[in-house]
Design a protein around this motif. Structure first.
Motif, mmCIF file in Angstrom:
data_model
loop_
_atom_site.group_PDB
_atom_site.id
_atom_site.type_symbol
_atom_site.label_atom_id
_atom_site.label_comp_id
_atom_site.label_asym_id
_atom_site.label_seq_id
_atom_site.Cartn_x
_atom_site.Cartn_y
_atom_site.Cartn_z
ATOM 1 N N UNK A 50 0.812 -1.216 0.000
ATOM 2 C CA UNK A 50 0.000 0.000 0.000
ATOM 3 C C UNK A 50 0.846 1.267 0.000
ATOM 4 N N UNK A 51 2.161 1.140 0.192
ATOM 5 C CA UNK A 51 3.028 2.317 0.086
ATOM 6 C C UNK A 51 3.062 2.862 -1.328
ATOM 7 N N UNK A 52 2.512 2.122 -2.289
ATOM 8 C CA UNK A 52 2.335 2.646 -3.645
ATOM 9 C C UNK A 52 1.493 3.911 -3.612
ATOM 10 N N UNK A 53 0.560 3.994 -2.638
ATOM 11 C CA UNK A 53 -0.204 5.215 -2.410
ATOM 12 C C UNK A 53 0.504 5.976 -1.299
ATOM 13 N N UNK A 54 1.041 7.158 -1.545
ATOM 14 C CA UNK A 54 1.846 7.855 -0.538
ATOM 15 C C UNK A 54 1.125 7.992 0.797
ATOM 16 N N UNK A 55 1.816 7.617 1.850
ATOM 17 C CA UNK A 55 1.382 7.746 3.245
ATOM 18 C C UNK A 55 0.273 6.764 3.641
ATOM 19 N N UNK A 56 -0.441 6.187 2.701
ATOM 20 C CA UNK A 56 -1.554 5.302 3.035
ATOM 21 C C UNK A 56 -1.029 3.988 3.610
ATOM 22 N N UNK A 57 0.025 3.432 3.013
ATOM 23 C CA UNK A 57 0.542 2.160 3.487
ATOM 24 C C UNK A 57 1.084 2.242 4.898
ATOM 25 N N UNK A 58 1.885 3.259 5.164
ATOM 26 C CA UNK A 58 2.477 3.373 6.491
ATOM 27 C C UNK A 58 1.420 3.660 7.549
#
Length: 374
Positions: free
Chosen positions: A260-268
């Protein structure tokens, strides 16, 4: 003496000149046809778009193998076979582990809910003593505890259903046959297809369009390849680190956070919230939460100050807000197909916007000084 152009029907025919209206109508008509085709064939385009993404990603490797003397078809089939084998290996190794962890989650979910509720109750009691019953009253406390328990139960069951039935979301025939075959043909014929598209460009604007295409390719390739390497590194880091501290679902949450880090900040952020809830549910104290916070803060520092500058640098001009908006807008409009197309379209629109901004800043609309004496 100016040269006179013969009238139609006399001598040499008058040259055909495209008007601005004709160019505008052609552009608008092409965009309308493209959007209508996406809407009409959205249900069947996903494997073809996915194949195009794979071919675009592998084209530099195929070109390098061709320069070393390997025929382009042989390079294409070797790369596609390698990708398929890697996907099968990941599926065979990771899927059973993830399914087993989902079983652990289902078994331990009631105790997790009890532990999280008890910890949250202690926290709310402390807040009530510090702020007074007027701020945190018994009714508000019970409402929060009830909602948190329901949310944790729903997240656990939803995650198990998603992982357990994930393969049912895709057509096995499509993934196993159509996408690799289409990827091979696209990768094999990629140079000739690009040359054919370039030959179809309007001659008047061919130089400008070629430069815009090179800028789009530079931004898109740098972002996609850098982002995929970043996701891979973060997958390994989060999965290993969360498993090392003994978190029961550390492997699953770590892999999900990296992907999900492919979407900035969403994965973390997603991984952090889930890991904190799981740590509280598993250990019932704040020591595990401290370890989880340390892991994700370290991951964010490494991602922001080491991975991104080294892998992407200053080559990418895609702002995180623009990427997030494009991904969500594409998903709402066309589902998974829209998510695949979101970043390429965002990169193209960003290059075009910067081009038109440069044109505007060089035009009389911007440079014309204000008139005085009126």
């Amino acid at each position: 003496m100016s040269e006179q152009i013969p009238a139609p029907g006399r001598g040499r025919a008058a040259p055909m000149v495209a008007t601005r209206r004709q160019r505008a109508m052609l552009t608008l008509g092409g965009l309308a046809a493209l959007l209508f085709s996406l809407w009409l064939f959205a249900d069947i385009l996903t494997p073809f778009v996915l194949a195009g993404c794979i071919a675009y990603f592998l084209d530099p490797l195929a070109a390098r193998m061709t320069r070393l003397g390997m025929p382009r078809p042989m390079a294409a089939i070797l790369l596609i076979v390698l990708i398929v084998l890697l996907a099968l290996l990941a599926l065979l190794l990771l899927y059973p582990l993830i399914v087993s962890q989902m079983g652990v989650l289902l078994t331990a979910l009631p105790s997790y809910v009890t532990s999280i509720t008890a910890t949250l109750r202690e926290l709310l009691d402390s807040l009530e003593q510090a702020a007074g019953p007027d701020v945190v009253g018994p009714r508000l406390r019970e409402l929060i505890l009830g909602q948190v328990g329901a949310m944790v139960s729903w997240l656990g069951t939803a995650a198990t259903r998603l992982i357990g039935g994930g393969l049912a979301l895709f057509n096995v025939f499509t993934l196993a046959i159509v996408t690799p075959v289409m990827s091979f043909y696209l990768l094999r014929d990629w140079p000739s297809m690009m040359a054919r598209l370039e030959s179809w460009m309007p001659r008047r604007s061919a130089a400008t369009l070629r430069q815009l295409a090179r800028d789009i390719d530079r931004v898109l390739s740098a972002w996609l390849r850098g982002q995929m390497l970043c996701c891979l590194i973060l997958c390994v880091y989060y999965a290993v680190a969360l498993s090392a501290i003994g978190l029961d679902l550390g492997l699953t949450v770590g892999l999900m956070s990296g992907i999900l880090s492919f979407i900035p900040y969403v994965g973390s952020m997603t991984g952090l919230v889930l890991s904190v809830l799981l740590a509280v549910g598993q250990w019932g104290d704040w020591n595990g939460v401290v370890w989880v916070l340390a892991i994700f803060l370290t991951g964010q520092a490494v991602e922001g100050y080491i991975i991104y500058p080294r892998l992407l640098g200053d080559r990418v001009h895609l702002h995180a807000v623009w990427v997030i908006f494009a991904l969500f807008a594409g998903g709402v409009a066309f589902g998974f197909l829209g998510v695949l197309l979101a970043v390429p379209i965002a990169a193209a629109l960003g290059v075009l916007a910067r081009y038109w901004l440069r044109r505007y800043l060089e035009s009389p609309l911007y440079l014309d000084p204000p008139r005085t004496g009126l």
